[in-house]
Design a protein around this motif. Structure first.
Motif, mmCIF file in Angstrom:
data_model
loop_
_atom_site.group_PDB
_atom_site.id
_atom_site.type_symbol
_atom_site.label_atom_id
_atom_site.label_comp_id
_atom_site.label_asym_id
_atom_site.label_seq_id
_atom_site.Cartn_x
_atom_site.Cartn_y
_atom_site.Cartn_z
ATOM 1 N N GLU A 1 0.818 -1.211 0.000
ATOM 2 C CA GLU A 1 0.000 0.000 0.000
ATOM 3 C C GLU A 1 0.856 1.267 0.000
ATOM 4 O OE1 GLU A 1 -3.914 1.780 2.281
ATOM 5 O OE2 GLU A 1 -3.107 -0.164 2.868
ATOM 6 N N ALA A 2 2.019 1.213 0.613
ATOM 7 C CA ALA A 2 2.917 2.376 0.651
ATOM 8 C C ALA A 2 3.327 2.816 -0.744
ATOM 9 C CB ALA A 2 4.150 2.053 1.479
ATOM 10 N N SER A 3 3.319 1.902 -1.717
ATOM 11 C CA SER A 3 3.734 2.257 -3.076
ATOM 12 C C SER A 3 2.683 3.080 -3.806
ATOM 13 C CB SER A 3 4.063 0.999 -3.881
ATOM 14 O OG SER A 3 2.918 0.205 -4.076
ATOM 15 N N VAL A 4 1.457 3.074 -3.318
ATOM 16 C CA VAL A 4 0.381 3.813 -3.989
ATOM 17 C C VAL A 4 0.696 5.313 -4.009
ATOM 18 C CG1 VAL A 4 -2.067 4.408 -3.936
ATOM 19 C CG2 VAL A 4 -1.344 2.067 -3.460
ATOM 20 N N GLY A 5 1.116 5.856 -2.891
ATOM 21 C CA GLY A 5 1.425 7.276 -2.825
ATOM 22 C C GLY A 5 2.590 7.672 -3.713
ATOM 23 N N ARG A 6 3.595 6.801 -3.808
ATOM 24 C CA ARG A 6 4.769 7.097 -4.632
ATOM 25 C C ARG A 6 4.428 7.122 -6.120
ATOM 26 N NH1 ARG A 6 7.192 3.196 -1.341
ATOM 27 N NH2 ARG A 6 7.326 1.773 -3.109
ATOM 28 N N HIS A 7 3.404 6.388 -6.519
ATOM 29 C CA HIS A 7 3.063 6.267 -7.936
ATOM 30 C C HIS A 7 1.679 6.838 -8.242
ATOM 31 C CE1 HIS A 7 6.650 3.942 -8.151
ATOM 32 N NE2 HIS A 7 6.168 2.954 -7.440
ATOM 33 N N GLU A 8 1.260 7.792 -7.425
ATOM 34 C CA GLU A 8 -0.060 8.383 -7.575
ATOM 35 C C GLU A 8 -0.250 8.956 -8.981
ATOM 36 O OE1 GLU A 8 -2.872 11.731 -5.427
ATOM 37 O OE2 GLU A 8 -0.933 11.246 -4.567
ATOM 38 N N GLY A 9 -1.368 8.639 -9.563
ATOM 39 C CA GLY A 9 -1.702 9.168 -10.879
ATOM 40 C C GLY A 9 -1.142 8.374 -12.047
ATOM 41 N N LEU A 10 -0.261 7.417 -11.800
ATOM 42 C CA LEU A 10 0.321 6.650 -12.895
ATOM 43 C C LEU A 10 -0.458 5.380 -13.204
ATOM 44 C CD1 LEU A 10 4.134 6.943 -12.087
ATOM 45 C CD2 LEU A 10 2.830 8.193 -13.803
ATOM 46 N N ALA A 11 -1.166 4.839 -12.220
ATOM 47 C CA ALA A 11 -1.852 3.555 -12.395
ATOM 48 C C ALA A 11 -3.365 3.734 -12.409
ATOM 49 C CB ALA A 11 -1.458 2.596 -11.280
ATOM 50 N N ASP A 12 -4.023 2.837 -13.132
ATOM 51 C CA ASP A 12 -5.486 2.806 -13.129
ATOM 52 C C ASP A 12 -6.003 2.046 -11.913
ATOM 53 O OD1 ASP A 12 -5.799 4.077 -15.706
ATOM 54 O OD2 ASP A 12 -5.067 2.211 -16.573
ATOM 55 N N VAL A 13 -5.245 1.022 -11.521
ATOM 56 C CA VAL A 13 -5.670 0.114 -10.455
ATOM 57 C C VAL A 13 -4.451 -0.265 -9.629
ATOM 58 C CG1 VAL A 13 -6.662 -2.184 -9.994
ATOM 59 C CG2 VAL A 13 -7.489 -0.846 -11.930
#
Length: 98
Positions: free
Chosen positions: A74-86
């Motif tokens: 879950e910590a990786s979500v913030g680092r890659h915000e806006g790059l992934a659809d899911v």
């Protein structure tokens, strides 16, 4: 590369492997992922890119893939915000019904 994955992986689930030394360039440039799609006979608009880094996700976007999926904690979500659809926590989620 397939040997590195080990025998615990189902071979039928792995149809194409491309690496930065495959002659198609390195991510985030899309050559490598477009080559894998072509090897499968899949139009980019029918392919999902699954990755754990910004370079993976950007390569999928530049390739024009239908979806870009972030896999990791879950910590990786913030680092890659806006790059992934899911976002999914692990690759096992790809094989589970919604």
């Amino acid at each position: 590369a397939l040997g590195w994955l080990g025998s615990e992986h189902e071979p039928a689930l792995i149809s194409a492997v491309r690496c930065c030394d495959s002659g198609h360039g390195a991510k985030p440039e899309p050559g490598m992922v477009l080559s894998a799609a072509a090897a499968l006979g899949a139009a980019p608009s029918r392919v999902a890119m699954v990755g754990d880094s910004a370079a993976d996700l950007v390569a999928g976007r530049r390739a024009g893939f239908a979806a870009v999926i972030l896999v990791g904690p879950e910590a990786s979500v913030g680092r890659h915000e806006g790059l992934a659809d899911v976002w999914i926590r692990d690759l096992g989620r790809l094989l589970q019904p919604p």
